[in-house]
Motif scaffolding. Structure first.
Motif, PDB file in Angstrom:
ATOM      1  N   VAL A 212       7.163  58.395 115.625  1.00 42.83           N
ATOM      2  CA  VAL A 212       7.942  57.898 116.755  1.00 42.83           C
ATOM      3  C   VAL A 212       9.126  57.040 116.299  1.00 42.83           C
ATOM      4  O   VAL A 212      10.224  57.110 116.870  1.00 42.83           O
ATOM      5  N   GLY A 213       8.914  56.233 115.264  1.00 42.29           N
ATOM      6  CA  GLY A 213       9.912  55.238 114.893  1.00 42.29           C
ATOM      7  C   GLY A 213      10.881  55.581 113.780  1.00 42.29           C
ATOM      8  O   GLY A 213      11.847  54.838 113.558  1.00 42.29           O
ATOM      9  N   SER A 214      10.672  56.688 113.056  1.00 42.40           N
ATOM     10  CA  SER A 214      11.529  56.993 111.911  1.00 42.40           C
ATOM     11  C   SER A 214      13.025  57.082 112.229  1.00 42.40           C
ATOM     12  O   SER A 214      13.850  56.531 111.500  1.00 42.40           O
ATOM     13  N   PRO A 215      13.441  57.772 113.309  1.00 41.28           N
ATOM     14  CA  PRO A 215      14.878  57.861 113.591  1.00 41.28           C
ATOM     15  C   PRO A 215      15.557  56.497 113.756  1.00 41.28           C
ATOM     16  O   PRO A 215      16.623  56.254 113.179  1.00 41.28           O
ATOM     17  N   VAL A 216      14.943  55.596 114.515  1.00 46.98           N
ATOM     18  CA  VAL A 216      15.566  54.281 114.692  1.00 46.98           C
ATOM     19  C   VAL A 216      15.464  53.451 113.417  1.00 46.98           C
ATOM     20  O   VAL A 216      16.292  52.570 113.165  1.00 46.98           O
ATOM     21  N   ASP A 217      14.475  53.732 112.590  1.00 45.88           N
ATOM     22  CA  ASP A 217      14.343  53.022 111.317  1.00 45.88           C
ATOM     23  C   ASP A 217      15.490  53.394 110.378  1.00 45.88           C
ATOM     24  O   ASP A 217      16.064  52.538 109.701  1.00 45.88           O
ATOM     25  N   VAL A 218      15.829  54.681 110.337  1.00 51.31           N
ATOM     26  CA  VAL A 218      16.955  55.137 109.512  1.00 51.31           C
ATOM     27  C   VAL A 218      18.260  54.496 109.985  1.00 51.31           C
ATOM     28  O   VAL A 218      19.053  53.998 109.181  1.00 51.31           O
ATOM     29  N   ILE A 219      18.479  54.500 111.287  1.00 45.50           N
ATOM     30  CA  ILE A 219      19.707  53.921 111.857  1.00 45.50           C
ATOM     31  C   ILE A 219      19.783  52.437 111.528  1.00 45.50           C
ATOM     32  O   ILE A 219      20.822  51.932 111.082  1.00 45.50           O
ATOM     33  N   THR A 244      25.727  60.228 111.222  1.00 43.69           N
ATOM     34  CA  THR A 244      24.531  60.727 110.547  1.00 43.69           C
ATOM     35  C   THR A 244      24.228  62.160 110.974  1.00 43.69           C
ATOM     36  O   THR A 244      23.956  63.032 110.140  1.00 43.69           O
ATOM     37  N   TYR A 245      24.313  62.413 112.273  1.00 39.53           N
ATOM     38  CA  TYR A 245      23.987  63.743 112.792  1.00 39.53           C
ATOM     39  C   TYR A 245      25.043  64.775 112.397  1.00 39.53           C
ATOM     40  O   TYR A 245      24.703  65.880 111.938  1.00 39.53           O
ATOM     41  N   THR A 246      26.327  64.455 112.552  1.00 39.60           N
ATOM     42  CA  THR A 246      27.387  65.432 112.269  1.00 39.60           C
ATOM     43  C   THR A 246      27.533  65.708 110.779  1.00 39.60           C
ATOM     44  O   THR A 246      27.887  66.825 110.386  1.00 39.60           O
ATOM     45  N   GLN A 247      27.260  64.725 109.936  1.00 40.44           N
ATOM     46  CA  GLN A 247      27.432  64.891 108.498  1.00 40.44           C
ATOM     47  C   GLN A 247      26.182  65.424 107.790  1.00 40.44           C
ATOM     48  O   GLN A 247      26.288  66.103 106.769  1.00 40.44           O
ATOM     49  N   GLU A 248      25.012  65.112 108.351  1.00 40.52           N
ATOM     50  CA  GLU A 248      23.785  65.460 107.632  1.00 40.52           C
ATOM     51  C   GLU A 248      22.767  66.244 108.446  1.00 40.52           C
ATOM     52  O   GLU A 248      21.802  66.767 107.889  1.00 40.52           O
ATOM     53  N   GLY A 249      22.956  66.303 109.764  1.00 36.53           N
ATOM     54  CA  GLY A 249      22.021  67.040 110.599  1.00 36.53           C
ATOM     55  C   GLY A 249      20.852  66.197 111.069  1.00 36.53           C
ATOM     56  O   GLY A 249      20.660  65.055 110.643  1.00 36.53           O
ATOM     57  N   LYS A 251      17.686  66.347 110.479  1.00 41.01           N
ATOM     58  CA  LYS A 251      16.654  65.973 109.504  1.00 41.01           C
ATOM     59  C   LYS A 251      16.951  64.647 108.820  1.00 41.01           C
ATOM     60  O   LYS A 251      16.035  64.001 108.285  1.00 41.01           O
ATOM     61  N   ALA A 252      18.221  64.214 108.846  1.00 42.55           N
ATOM     62  CA  ALA A 252      18.576  62.943 108.217  1.00 42.55           C
ATOM     63  C   ALA A 252      17.877  61.769 108.892  1.00 42.55           C
ATOM     64  O   ALA A 252      17.646  60.730 108.268  1.00 42.55           O
ATOM     65  N   PHE A 253      17.540  61.929 110.167  1.00 37.45           N
ATOM     66  CA  PHE A 253      16.864  60.853 110.891  1.00 37.45           C
ATOM     67  C   PHE A 253      15.418  60.684 110.434  1.00 37.45           C
ATOM     68  O   PHE A 253      14.747  59.721 110.833  1.00 37.45           O
ATOM     69  N   TYR A 254      14.961  61.628 109.609  1.00 33.80           N
ATOM     70  CA  TYR A 254      13.623  61.505 109.028  1.00 33.80           C
ATOM     71  C   TYR A 254      13.713  61.407 107.507  1.00 33.80           C
ATOM     72  O   TYR A 254      12.767  61.753 106.799  1.00 33.80           O
ATOM     73  N   SER A 255      14.862  60.917 107.017  1.00 31.18           N
ATOM     74  CA  SER A 255      15.010  60.692 105.573  1.00 31.18           C
ATOM     75  C   SER A 255      13.948  59.696 105.123  1.00 31.18           C
ATOM     76  O   SER A 255      13.692  58.690 105.785  1.00 31.18           O
ATOM     77  N   GLY A 256      13.348  59.984 103.991  1.00 25.35           N
ATOM     78  CA  GLY A 256      12.319  59.084 103.460  1.00 25.35           C
ATOM     79  C   GLY A 256      11.057  59.040 104.292  1.00 25.35           C
ATOM     80  O   GLY A 256      10.308  58.058 104.246  1.00 25.35           O
ATOM     81  N   PHE A 257      10.786  60.147 105.029  1.00 25.11           N
ATOM     82  CA  PHE A 257       9.626  60.138 105.937  1.00 25.11           C
ATOM     83  C   PHE A 257       8.313  59.919 105.189  1.00 25.11           C
ATOM     84  O   PHE A 257       7.461  59.141 105.642  1.00 25.11           O
ATOM     85  N   VAL A 258       8.131  60.589 104.063  1.00 25.60           N
ATOM     86  CA  VAL A 258       6.870  60.452 103.324  1.00 25.60           C
ATOM     87  C   VAL A 258       6.687  59.013 102.838  1.00 25.60           C
ATOM     88  O   VAL A 258       5.603  58.431 102.972  1.00 25.60           O
TER      89      VAL A 258
END
Length: 289
Positions: A212-219, A244-249, A251-258
């Protein structure tokens, strides 16, 4: 009791958080450049250890402990009374009331602790520098002084909006999920109220919170890391989301998910299990479910 649980959790999981921060920010600074330096949780931790030393994985520990002392004590310590307030004192609060309580205490905690989060992330984000290039900050105190001098009081609350969003969402997901799932498991007799139950429920709560929180964590991480003196800071939350969305798509909002999941799940297991054991050891009445 809250101060004991957050301290244990922070020290045990900070290396995972440092890896997560490096993975989250490298996309924002490496678009159009060479292959990413950091690859995966283990690879990132290995690279940091090799280039900067093993203890670099605990960069920002003092700021992290200060953050948890303020944030965790408020968000966790206030959860039970605020949940009971929303439920009107009923023995069994509804899931909505638990979610609202988590959102409220999460927002309160990080609103006060935001300066420590800014310092922690900036210390964690600084990788090994070329020979002769000075470090941006030399420790927590130096970071505090420089941020205040260069950016003023507002600099201490850089990224406050996404940070409040992030903390409220993750806190609500963690506490409400743990609280409600434990209640259901005990009510249906699936598990007894013991260490196995606490382990399973805390791990599940951590996973839900990460999803739930990964996208806002990246931002939040990218905005806080930005250096206004070099012109690489985002203008606001929407600017960060758009770029972030236009340059990386997406999936960037879940960077470092693991790394993020490992950190949050581990932190939840340590925190909730320690909290349950401390409550039992000190004879404290356990929260109503």
């Amino acid at each position: 009791q809250e101060t004991g649980t957050w301290g244990i959790g922070e020290i045990a999981t900070l290396p995972l958080d440092t890896a997560k921060v490096r993975l989250q920010i490298q996309g924002g600074s490496a678009v159009g450049s060479t292959a990413p330096k950091y690859k995966g949780m283990i690879g990132t931790m290995a690279t940091i250890s090799k280039e900067e030393g093993f203890f670099a994985l605990w960069k920002g520990l003092n700021a992290g402990l200060a953050r948890q002392m303020i944030n965790a004590s408020l968000r966790i310590g206030l959860y039970d009374p605020i949940r009971n307030f929303y439920s009107g004192g009923k023995q069994n609060a509804t899931l909505i009331e638990k979610i609202l309580a988590g959102l409220t205490t999460g927002a309160i905690g990080i609103s006060v602790a935001n300066p420590t989060d800014v310092i922690k992330i900036r210390l964690q984000s600084e990788a090994k520098l070329p020979e002769g290039v000075p470090r941006r900050y030399n420790g927590v105190i130096d970071a505090f002084i420089k941020i205040y001098r260069q950016e003023g009081v507002r600099g201490m609350w850089t990224g406050a909006v996404p940070n409040i969003m992030r903390n409220a969402i993750i806190n609500s997901a963690e506490l409400a999920t743990y609280d409600h799932t434990k209640h259901i498991i005990l009510e249906k007799g699936i598990l007894r109220d013991n260490i196995v139950c606490h382990f399973v429920v805390s791990a599940w709560a951590g996973f839900v919170a990460t999803v739930v929180g990964s996208p806002v964590d990246v931002i939040k991480t990218r905005i806080m890391k930005g250096d206004k003196t070099k012109g690489d800071a985002y203008k606001n939350v929407f600017d960060c989301i758009y770029k972030t969305y236009t340059q990386e798509g997406f999936k960037a909002f879940y960077s470092g998910f693991v790394s993020n999941a490992s950190r949050i799940i581990s932190w939840n297991i340590v925190m909730f299990m320690a909290r349950e054991q401390l409550q039992e050891a000190f004879g404290l009445k356990k929260p109503k479910h």
